[in-house]
Scaffold this motif. Structure first.
Motif, PDB file in Angstrom:
ATOM      1  N   SER A  13      24.098  45.480  40.315  1.00  0.00           N
ATOM      2  CA  SER A  13      24.217  46.863  39.846  1.00  0.00           C
ATOM      3  C   SER A  13      25.217  47.637  40.704  1.00  0.00           C
ATOM      4  CB  SER A  13      22.852  47.563  39.856  1.00  0.00           C
ATOM      5  OG  SER A  13      22.415  47.855  41.166  1.00  0.00           O
ATOM      6  N   PHE A  14      25.331  47.272  41.988  1.00  0.00           N
ATOM      7  CA  PHE A  14      26.340  47.900  42.833  1.00  0.00           C
ATOM      8  C   PHE A  14      27.745  47.448  42.424  1.00  0.00           C
ATOM      9  CE2 PHE A  14      24.544  49.777  46.999  1.00  0.00           C
ATOM     10  CZ  PHE A  14      23.605  50.505  46.291  1.00  0.00           C
ATOM     11  N   GLY A  45      31.945  54.468  48.826  1.00  0.00           N
ATOM     12  CA  GLY A  45      30.989  53.784  49.689  1.00  0.00           C
ATOM     13  C   GLY A  45      29.598  54.292  49.388  1.00  0.00           C
ATOM     14  N   TRP A  46      28.644  53.378  49.179  1.00  0.00           N
ATOM     15  CA  TRP A  46      27.270  53.811  48.948  1.00  0.00           C
ATOM     16  C   TRP A  46      26.298  52.757  49.444  1.00  0.00           C
ATOM     17  CZ3 TRP A  46      30.729  53.912  44.670  1.00  0.00           C
ATOM     18  CH2 TRP A  46      30.726  52.792  43.857  1.00  0.00           C
ATOM     19  N   ALA A  47      25.063  53.179  49.650  1.00  0.00           N
ATOM     20  CA  ALA A  47      24.046  52.282  50.207  1.00  0.00           C
ATOM     21  C   ALA A  47      22.688  52.627  49.628  1.00  0.00           C
ATOM     22  CB  ALA A  47      24.015  52.394  51.735  1.00  0.00           C
ATOM     23  N   ALA A  48      21.824  51.622  49.587  1.00  0.00           N
ATOM     24  CA  ALA A  48      20.444  51.794  49.107  1.00  0.00           C
ATOM     25  C   ALA A  48      19.482  51.280  50.161  1.00  0.00           C
ATOM     26  CB  ALA A  48      20.237  51.045  47.789  1.00  0.00           C
ATOM     27  N   ALA A  49      18.409  52.051  50.392  1.00  0.00           N
ATOM     28  CA  ALA A  49      17.362  51.658  51.336  1.00  0.00           C
ATOM     29  C   ALA A  49      16.468  50.594  50.698  1.00  0.00           C
ATOM     30  CB  ALA A  49      16.548  52.884  51.730  1.00  0.00           C
ATOM     31  N   PRO A  50      15.641  49.908  51.488  1.00  0.00           N
ATOM     32  CA  PRO A  50      14.789  48.846  50.929  1.00  0.00           C
ATOM     33  C   PRO A  50      13.908  49.293  49.765  1.00  0.00           C
ATOM     34  CG  PRO A  50      14.813  48.697  53.314  1.00  0.00           C
ATOM     35  CD  PRO A  50      15.536  49.959  52.967  1.00  0.00           C
ATOM     36  N   ASN A  51      13.433  50.549  49.788  1.00  0.00           N
ATOM     37  CA  ASN A  51      12.554  51.001  48.697  1.00  0.00           C
ATOM     38  C   ASN A  51      13.303  51.257  47.391  1.00  0.00           C
ATOM     39  OD1 ASN A  51      13.822  53.318  49.867  1.00  0.00           O
ATOM     40  ND2 ASN A  51      12.306  54.623  48.883  1.00  0.00           N
ATOM     41  N   ARG A  52      14.646  51.220  47.429  1.00  0.00           N
ATOM     42  CA  ARG A  52      15.453  51.350  46.206  1.00  0.00           C
ATOM     43  C   ARG A  52      16.202  50.058  45.892  1.00  0.00           C
ATOM     44  NH1 ARG A  52      16.628  56.482  44.404  1.00  0.00           N
ATOM     45  NH2 ARG A  52      17.309  55.340  42.540  1.00  0.00           N
ATOM     46  N   SER A  53      15.816  48.975  46.550  1.00  0.00           N
ATOM     47  CA  SER A  53      16.451  47.681  46.337  1.00  0.00           C
ATOM     48  C   SER A  53      15.447  46.714  45.720  1.00  0.00           C
ATOM     49  CB  SER A  53      16.960  47.118  47.672  1.00  0.00           C
ATOM     50  OG  SER A  53      17.340  45.764  47.552  1.00  0.00           O
ATOM     51  N   GLN A 104      18.779  57.851  56.583  1.00  0.00           N
ATOM     52  CA  GLN A 104      17.577  57.511  55.821  1.00  0.00           C
ATOM     53  C   GLN A 104      17.140  58.660  54.905  1.00  0.00           C
ATOM     54  OE1 GLN A 104      17.024  54.582  55.801  1.00  0.00           O
ATOM     55  NE2 GLN A 104      14.915  53.919  55.779  1.00  0.00           N
ATOM     56  N   PRO A 105      17.956  58.995  53.899  1.00  0.00           N
ATOM     57  CA  PRO A 105      17.607  60.098  52.998  1.00  0.00           C
ATOM     58  C   PRO A 105      16.324  59.794  52.233  1.00  0.00           C
ATOM     59  CG  PRO A 105      19.400  58.801  52.100  1.00  0.00           C
ATOM     60  CD  PRO A 105      19.191  58.297  53.485  1.00  0.00           C
ATOM     61  N   SER A 106      15.607  60.851  51.863  1.00  0.00           N
ATOM     62  CA  SER A 106      14.306  60.681  51.211  1.00  0.00           C
ATOM     63  C   SER A 106      14.433  59.963  49.867  1.00  0.00           C
ATOM     64  CB  SER A 106      13.633  62.044  51.004  1.00  0.00           C
ATOM     65  OG  SER A 106      14.473  62.908  50.237  1.00  0.00           O
ATOM     66  N   GLY A 107      15.567  60.143  49.187  1.00  0.00           N
ATOM     67  CA  GLY A 107      15.756  59.496  47.897  1.00  0.00           C
ATOM     68  C   GLY A 107      16.107  58.030  47.984  1.00  0.00           C
ATOM     69  N   GLY A 108      16.424  57.552  49.193  1.00  0.00           N
ATOM     70  CA  GLY A 108      16.694  56.148  49.388  1.00  0.00           C
ATOM     71  C   GLY A 108      18.095  55.691  49.026  1.00  0.00           C
ATOM     72  N   ILE A 109      18.968  56.606  48.610  1.00  0.00           N
ATOM     73  CA  ILE A 109      20.341  56.252  48.254  1.00  0.00           C
ATOM     74  C   ILE A 109      21.284  57.330  48.783  1.00  0.00           C
ATOM     75  CG2 ILE A 109      22.000  56.054  46.345  1.00  0.00           C
ATOM     76  CD1 ILE A 109      20.008  54.560  44.764  1.00  0.00           C
ATOM     77  N   GLN A 115      21.049  57.168  39.678  1.00  0.00           N
ATOM     78  CA  GLN A 115      19.763  57.718  39.243  1.00  0.00           C
ATOM     79  C   GLN A 115      19.218  57.024  38.001  1.00  0.00           C
ATOM     80  OE1 GLN A 115      20.863  61.822  38.810  1.00  0.00           O
ATOM     81  NE2 GLN A 115      20.759  62.256  41.012  1.00  0.00           N
ATOM     82  N   ALA A 116      20.050  56.211  37.352  1.00  0.00           N
ATOM     83  CA  ALA A 116      19.620  55.558  36.115  1.00  0.00           C
ATOM     84  C   ALA A 116      18.684  54.384  36.384  1.00  0.00           C
ATOM     85  CB  ALA A 116      20.839  55.072  35.333  1.00  0.00           C
ATOM     86  N   ARG A 117      18.609  53.949  37.632  1.00  0.00           N
ATOM     87  CA  ARG A 117      17.754  52.813  37.987  1.00  0.00           C
ATOM     88  C   ARG A 117      16.793  53.219  39.093  1.00  0.00           C
ATOM     89  NH1 ARG A 117      19.881  47.408  37.142  1.00  0.00           N
ATOM     90  NH2 ARG A 117      21.808  47.460  35.903  1.00  0.00           N
TER      91      ARG A 117
END
Length: 822
Positions: free
Chosen positions: A551-552, A264-272, A502-507, A542-544
């Protein structure tokens, strides 16, 4: 002679005609239970019309004016499509399989009766909130409405299996749904088996070697444990000399290493890339036909919710609403402890406690067995939990004379509001509401990955046991139940459960990996489900800079093995491109050819390639060579390669290379010697079982996903109709996880993986995608028995929209349930 031949022809024709007639009759009877989806029916139990729109994948969209009517509709469609599966799960948790299958399921029934899950579920009904009780009652009414149709209209007994076994079906009750949630807890629990194995190994090896073969997850280690035998007073204890029994028929408790997994993984808007949150989830369970998952959409007063349900429960376990998504992974919380109970030598109905000897609570229960006399069991509970027999889980091997073994487990409580938490989660609109809704959740423990329109989060849910910091074994091996420090206190508060918002890295994400490194007793667990997939996931994330839905999906379907890329350079360090030229057909040439293939391989566990099969066979043979002289028969318990163990040996961490030396031989073998001999073992196995040239081998021929019917899957002839087989990529340690069987004629058979996949994109929610590993129907004659399975195998999906008009546009049938006039 001519007349004889003529009569033979007539006889053969008659037999063929009879066989055709029998098959036609069987087909006719079985087909009567195929549901009719395009129909209007008067139905008692609803207050207003319910519309069930089934799209072209047979996924029901259930629309009603009241929530109770919607839950009624869910119960109705679950019974339509999965009646046999539901009744089997209910009988399992009730401990009533032997009434249908005879003595072969007696041990399974005994386990469930001793855990007393159905009684605990009945007691937990009073702790559910009003909303949940109403949902449970409405759901049960929906199931029973369909059962009434089966009985009144003789609809093929409801499912073909009931022609072969008992068709006695009692009405569904709210407690049945609560009990099935507890059954899921049994199917996801693995700490007990780990405790037993660690205790057995500690009796055979010194502590430093136990750390090798049962390594801690990389990271901060744990303080040394006491020697298991030293936990007992007086003279050295005597343990039983017994063989581990084969797992009984329909045994619900998983083998070690099979206690659920998931990604299970998620991306915040700034990483989408599209500016909205993304969430991907694929829970891993044992494969079955049909899958445990059933896709559905419910239109509740709080809004629509769509995703994966489990027949028998009024829940969407993983899915999304219009602006909130939630996925689940196994948390690996250590929520089980085995306790040694010292029996009173003067009264075996008493056990020693910190306050002296106390009576064991006992209760009789009768197990009815088909075609045999009933059996009466005496259930025994100590203050620590139920006493389990010595012939279950191999407990007799670690239980000294004069003792018994009991089980403490968060699941074993009446005060369980997990169902209410699940209902609340479906109604949540934001991440913070989701976290709050899960506060009352008890078991089975899960890691929730969540996303709303602008926030992502991960939260472990489930009750964390309150252990004492002075616990003698830290819950890693059985501990004396008469020592106060070993007993459980009040559970930890919900705030102690790991939480990431809401981690700082966005993922953020979870692959059953170690997620916290807190000291015991707030540690959560010493045993985790993954140390390998997480490495590949981190690299892909981290590659993107930004991610997309595609990509998910790519990450979910990634079949590159970090394990292979790590172990092969270590294990083959002194073997690559060495040795003199050898003629074709010699062992030396076969070894060189195999090493040549592996040297040019990128670690992709692709179903069409030979390298994954050669690699897997080699590393499996290698671990067997390393451990079998030290562990003897106990080596059979290690059915899967532990990459951390192999790496410890070949990096000589804390002297682990000693495993390479064969104790019984006069020579001192090096790790290179063992690697070479193991490769020869592997190539011999391949020549005997696969044949042909190495280049023509194909991983997918052995790594077949086998979705087996729980009852008919091993029955000759029938198994070819009810089982589903698919060639698959992936392996034990890839994100596209296909856990191998580890035993049997083909140890590489794919038996455990992502039976459900979901991808939710909140920049365009209706573009979200879903799939399960088989199909919606549990009826082998239905075209929806396996239609989603082919999409699943190819890594494809089916869309599911919350727009009812889109569902109607592609409907294969619309069922309208209308209230029956009074």
């Amino acid at each position: 002679m001519g007349k004889f031949i003529l009569w033979m022809i007539r006889g053969i024709a008659a037999l063929v005609g009879l066989a055709v007639a029998v098959l036609a009759l069987v087909y006719y009877l079985a087909s009567q239970s195929l549901p009719e989806y395009d129909v209007t029916r008067e139905t008692p139990g609803i207050t207003a019309p319910v519309e069930i729109v089934r799209n072209n994948a047979n996924i029901p969209h259930i629309l009603g004016e009241k929530d109770s009517d919607v839950f009624f509709g869910l119960g109705y469609v679950h019974a339509q499509d999965r009646l046999w599966q539901m009744m089997m799960m209910r009988r399992t948790v009730q401990g009533r399989l032997s009434e249908m299958f005879g003595a072969r399921t007696l041990k399974t029934d005994e386990l469930m009766r001793r855990l007393d899950l159905y009684s605990l579920a009945r007691g937990s009904l009073q702790y559910q909130d009003d909303d949940t009780r109403a949902a449970l009652e409405a759901y049960a009414s929906g199931v029973n409405a369909y059962l009434a149709r089966v009985n009144s209209e003789a609809l093929g007994r409801g499912a073909p299996e009931f022609f072969l076994f008992s068709n006695e079906i009692s009405p569904w009750q709210p407690v049945d749904s609560l009990a099935i949630l507890k059954l899921m807890g049994v199917q996801l629990a693995g700490q007990l088996e780990d405790e037993v194995l660690r205790a057995r190994v500690s009796l055979a090896l010194p502590e430093e070697r136990v750390r090798d073969v049962l390594p801690d997850m990389p990271g901060t280690g744990v303080a040394s444990l006491p020697d298991y035998a030293a936990l007992f007073d007086g003279a050295a204890p005597r343990f039983a000399n017994m063989d581990i029994q084969e797992r009984p028929t329909l045994w619900p408790s998983p083998k070690r290493g099979f206690a659920g997994a998931s990604n299970g993984w998620a991306a915040a808007p700034n990483r989408s890339a599209a500016g909205g949150t993304l969430l991907a989830n694929d829970p891993h369970l044992g494969f079955s036909a049909p899958s445990i998952w059933y896709l559905a959409r419910l239109e509740l007063s709080s809004g629509g919710v769509i995703g994966g349900s489990i027949p028998g429960m009024p829940l969407i376990m993983a899915g999304r609403t219009d602006g909130f998504g939630f996925g689940i992974t196994s948390s690996y919380l250590d929520d089980q402890d085995l306790h040694l109970e010292k029996l009173n030598p003067d009264n075996v109905d008493e056990v020693l406690t910190p306050d002296g000897f106390k009576p064991i609570t006992t209760r009789g229960t009768i197990l009815r067995i088909k075609d045999e006399a009933p059996v009466t069991l005496t259930l025994q509970w100590t203050p620590n939990g139920p006493i389990l027999p010595s012939d279950m889980y191999g407990l007799g091997l670690i239980t000294p004379v004069g003792h018994a073994m009991s089980l403490s487990w968060t699941l074993l409580t009446e005060k369980d509001r997990s169902m209410s938490a699940g209902i609340g989660l479906m109604r949540a609109a934001t991440v913070m509401e989701g976290i709050a809704a899960a506060a009352d959740y008890v078991s089975p423990s899960l890691t929730l990955t969540m996303a709303d329109n602008d926030t992502i989060a991960m939260k472990v849910i489930g009750q964390m046991p309150g252990r004492n910091s002075r616990h003698q074994t830290q819950g890693r091996i059985p501990s004396p139940g008469w020592v106060k420090d070993n007993l459980w206190g009040a559970p930890l508060s919900y705030s102690a459960n790991p939480e990431f918002v809401q981690p700082s890295g966005g993922i953020l994400g979870n692959t059953n990996n170690k997620i916290i490194d807190r000291p015991f007793p707030a540690h959560m667990s010493f045993n985790w489900g993954d140390s390998q997939r997480i490495q590949r996931w981190k690299r892909l994330m981290q590659a993107r800079e930004v991610h997309t839905r595609d990509s998910f999906i790519e990450a979910q379907l990634d079949s590159v093995s970090v394990t292979a890329r790590t172990l092969l350079p270590l294990v083959g360090a002194d073997l690559w491109f060495t040795g003199e030229a050898a003629p074709v057909g010699t062992p030396e040439r076969d070894r060189q050819d195999a090493l040549g293939l592996l040297a040019n391989w990128n670690g992709e566990m692709n179903e069409h390639m030979p390298e994954p099969l050669i690699y897997s066979t080699w590393i499996r043979a290698l671990q067997n060579r390393l451990i079998r002289d030290e562990l003897g028969p106990l080596a059979k318990a290690f059915t899967h390669v532990d990459p951390v163990f192999v790496e410890r040996v070949y990096r000589d961490i804390e002297g682990a290379s000693i495993w390479c030396d064969v104790i019984q031989s006069a020579a001192t073998e090096s790790c290179t010697d063992i690697a070479r001999v193991a490769l020869d073992d592997a190539l011999l196995w391949l020549s005997e079982n696969a044949g042909g040239k190495q280049e023509s081998l194909r991983w997918g021929d052995y790594h077949q996903a086998v979705h087996k019917h729980a009852v008919l899957g091993d029955v000759p002839f029938l198994k070819w109709f009810v089982n589903i087989r698919q060639s698959t990529s992936g392996g034990d340690n890839t994100l596209l996880r296909g856990l191998t069987a580890g035993t049997g004629k083909n140890p590489f058979q794919n038996v455990h993986g992502a039976a459900y996949r979901g991808i939710y994109d909140f920049s365009d929610p209706d573009s979200s995608l879903f799939v399960t590993s088989t199909g919606q129907s549990g009826h082998p004659l239905s075209r929806h028995y396996d239609d989603l399975g082919e999409l699943w195998r190819r890594g494809e999906f089916t869309p599911m929209s919350l727009d009812p008009e889109l569902a109607r546009a592609a409907a294969v049938g619309v069922t309208r349930l209308v209230p029956r006039p009074k």
